[in-house]
Design a protein around this motif. Sequence first.
Motif, PDB file in Angstrom:
ATOM      1  N   LEU A  31      66.879  35.188  35.994  1.00 52.68           N
ATOM      2  CA  LEU A  31      67.903  34.672  36.788  1.00 52.68           C
ATOM      3  C   LEU A  31      67.492  34.880  38.404  1.00 52.68           C
ATOM      4  CD1 LEU A  31      71.340  34.922  34.741  1.00 52.68           C
ATOM      5  CD2 LEU A  31      70.021  32.745  35.402  1.00 52.68           C
ATOM      6  N   LEU A  32      67.198  36.306  38.342  1.00 52.27           N
ATOM      7  CA  LEU A  32      67.089  36.774  39.770  1.00 52.27           C
ATOM      8  C   LEU A  32      65.709  36.201  40.360  1.00 52.27           C
ATOM      9  CD1 LEU A  32      67.518  40.595  39.372  1.00 52.27           C
ATOM     10  CD2 LEU A  32      69.085  38.888  40.662  1.00 52.27           C
ATOM     11  N   GLU A  37      62.982  32.144  43.809  1.00 48.18           N
ATOM     12  CA  GLU A  37      62.200  31.138  44.015  1.00 48.18           C
ATOM     13  C   GLU A  37      62.994  29.609  44.458  1.00 48.18           C
ATOM     14  OE1 GLU A  37      58.689  28.932  43.968  1.00 48.18           O
ATOM     15  OE2 GLU A  37      59.166  31.045  43.910  1.00 48.18           O
ATOM     16  N   LEU A  38      64.400  29.481  44.053  1.00 45.20           N
ATOM     17  CA  LEU A  38      65.101  28.439  44.493  1.00 45.20           C
ATOM     18  C   LEU A  38      65.210  28.312  46.144  1.00 45.20           C
ATOM     19  CD1 LEU A  38      66.519  25.865  43.699  1.00 45.20           C
ATOM     20  CD2 LEU A  38      68.828  27.394  43.484  1.00 45.20           C
ATOM     21  N   GLN A  39      65.504  29.520  46.514  1.00 40.64           N
ATOM     22  CA  GLN A  39      65.529  29.455  48.008  1.00 40.64           C
ATOM     23  C   GLN A  39      64.351  29.075  48.774  1.00 40.64           C
ATOM     24  OE1 GLN A  39      66.748  33.514  48.720  1.00 40.64           O
ATOM     25  NE2 GLN A  39      68.952  33.262  48.024  1.00 40.64           N
ATOM     26  N   HIS A  40      63.062  29.627  48.196  1.00 43.80           N
ATOM     27  CA  HIS A  40      61.785  29.262  48.819  1.00 43.80           C
ATOM     28  C   HIS A  40      61.651  27.726  48.465  1.00 43.80           C
ATOM     29  CE1 HIS A  40      57.446  28.862  48.772  1.00 43.80           C
ATOM     30  NE2 HIS A  40      57.462  29.808  49.739  1.00 43.80           N
ATOM     31  N   TYR A  41      62.048  27.397  47.427  1.00 45.82           N
ATOM     32  CA  TYR A  41      61.704  25.964  47.037  1.00 45.82           C
ATOM     33  C   TYR A  41      62.513  24.876  47.753  1.00 45.82           C
ATOM     34  CZ  TYR A  41      62.122  21.756  43.867  1.00 45.82           C
ATOM     35  OH  TYR A  41      61.769  20.413  43.437  1.00 45.82           O
ATOM     36  N   LEU A  42      63.550  25.186  48.050  1.00 48.31           N
ATOM     37  CA  LEU A  42      64.522  24.449  48.953  1.00 48.31           C
ATOM     38  C   LEU A  42      64.108  24.435  50.467  1.00 48.31           C
ATOM     39  CD1 LEU A  42      68.139  25.170  47.602  1.00 48.31           C
ATOM     40  CD2 LEU A  42      66.529  22.992  47.175  1.00 48.31           C
ATOM     41  N   ALA A  43      63.545  25.499  50.683  1.00 53.66           N
ATOM     42  CA  ALA A  43      63.140  25.638  52.258  1.00 53.66           C
ATOM     43  C   ALA A  43      61.835  24.817  52.365  1.00 53.66           C
ATOM     44  CB  ALA A  43      63.049  27.013  52.737  1.00 53.66           C
ATOM     45  N   SER A  44      61.168  24.681  51.301  1.00 51.11           N
ATOM     46  CA  SER A  44      59.921  23.898  51.488  1.00 51.11           C
ATOM     47  C   SER A  44      60.001  22.393  51.154  1.00 51.11           C
ATOM     48  CB  SER A  44      58.926  24.400  50.364  1.00 51.11           C
ATOM     49  OG  SER A  44      58.615  25.601  50.642  1.00 51.11           O
ATOM     50  N   PHE A  53      63.906  27.108  38.101  1.00 50.61           N
ATOM     51  CA  PHE A  53      64.386  27.440  36.886  1.00 50.61           C
ATOM     52  C   PHE A  53      63.469  27.685  35.623  1.00 50.61           C
ATOM     53  CE2 PHE A  53      68.149  27.372  39.441  1.00 50.61           C
ATOM     54  CZ  PHE A  53      68.832  28.429  39.168  1.00 50.61           C
ATOM     55  N   LEU A  54      62.971  26.478  35.701  1.00 53.06           N
ATOM     56  CA  LEU A  54      61.781  26.159  34.625  1.00 53.06           C
ATOM     57  C   LEU A  54      60.505  27.035  34.689  1.00 53.06           C
ATOM     58  CD1 LEU A  54      60.471  24.414  32.470  1.00 53.06           C
ATOM     59  CD2 LEU A  54      59.904  22.613  34.036  1.00 53.06           C
ATOM     60  N   TRP A  55      60.251  26.869  36.029  1.00 55.54           N
ATOM     61  CA  TRP A  55      59.027  27.869  36.370  1.00 55.54           C
ATOM     62  C   TRP A  55      59.198  29.314  35.728  1.00 55.54           C
ATOM     63  CZ3 TRP A  55      58.675  25.938  41.796  1.00 55.54           C
ATOM     64  CH2 TRP A  55      58.060  24.504  41.916  1.00 55.54           C
ATOM     65  N   GLU A  56      60.354  29.928  36.344  1.00 58.45           N
ATOM     66  CA  GLU A  56      60.444  31.447  35.942  1.00 58.45           C
ATOM     67  C   GLU A  56      60.890  31.631  34.633  1.00 58.45           C
ATOM     68  OE1 GLU A  56      59.435  33.342  38.067  1.00 58.45           O
ATOM     69  OE2 GLU A  56      59.309  31.968  39.610  1.00 58.45           O
ATOM     70  N   PHE A  57      61.931  30.799  33.903  1.00 57.45           N
ATOM     71  CA  PHE A  57      62.430  30.835  32.560  1.00 57.45           C
ATOM     72  C   PHE A  57      61.340  30.746  31.658  1.00 57.45           C
ATOM     73  CE2 PHE A  57      66.595  31.178  34.105  1.00 57.45           C
ATOM     74  CZ  PHE A  57      67.395  31.826  33.179  1.00 57.45           C
TER      75      PHE A  57
END
Length: 365
Positions: A31-32, A37-44, A53-57
């Motif tokens: 989750l962390l 990664e979501l913050q970086h993803y949205l900023a990009s 979530f798919l990548w990290e999980f």
Amino acid sequence: MPADATPSHSNDALQQSLWWAYAGLLLTIALLLSVAELQHYLASGGRHFWEPFLWEFSSVLMIGPLGIAIYRWHLRVLHHASLSARVGLHLLGALAYVAVHVGGMFTLRWAIYALSPVVYEPGSVLQILAYETGKDLVSYGTFVGFCHGLHLYLDAQRRQHELARLRAELAEAQLNRLAEQIQPHFLFNTLNLISSVMCEDVPRADRILCQLADLLRQALAAQQAGWHSLAQELQLVEPFLAIMQARFGPRLQVRIEASDAARQCRLPALLLISPVENAIKHDVAASSASVEVAVRAWVEGRVLHLAVENSGAAPQRTEREGALGLANLRARVLGHFGPGAMVALRAGAAGGSVLSLALPMEQDA
């Protein structure tokens, strides 16, 4: 008598706790990492919030079973005495970890992307390996460090449980030895008392011997049981006192007072035989006057109080150093009940002696 948890039950509880902790740790990490990664993803400029979530999980989902495999592999590696052999085996383990983790992680990702309209382009195989290998080698080394710490912790727990088991067995053996010492001591003194009757009244002595045989059968069954209620203990004390009354006649008066709550309390078998026998031996046998021997039991709070009293005029008994009966009684009481118990011998208020015991209360269910 407190119920002690067995080492197997403790190990099962510990293993279950470790499994839950491991699963919780993996979920928290996933989750962390996903949120970061979501913050970086949205900023990009990313538009599909589920991708991070798919990548990290997918990565953590592969790490879960691989972490268990690393732990078991590390235990096998520890069997090798050579440092070079351990290093070589862990290098092989690290390469296998990279291959399985990367292969499994990207297989899961491609399978899910195949079900969606989103195109997934992580790069070529060499690019993927170049990016993931460094991180996985660090992860493998971290896992090995954690696994070694866990191995040391579990090994210490096993040693502690083994030590506790050995101590319990030693304590039980010591308590059994004390009980075995008390039994011949009581029997020897009883037979001495009966022998004096044999020359005066043979039928009377024969009756006493039959009573003694019945008492010894009950005492043997009680000793094999180990623990029983005070009511059952008094069922042994009463016939013993009856034998002594047959020996001393009107010189011995008997009184037993025990509350209902006290009679339900549990205690080691044959705990009162020796104190009652000593009261008769040292006071009734040493006095030409009538002597009353009383056994009293009552409960205060969570403590069972026992008292063996006599009204004899014999010299006050003291806690002589090395006295077998009192020393063994105290050792048994402290061995079973711990420092919260008490055994004391003092002079009675109106003469004679009083042996007092205070035991943590135990009751039959």
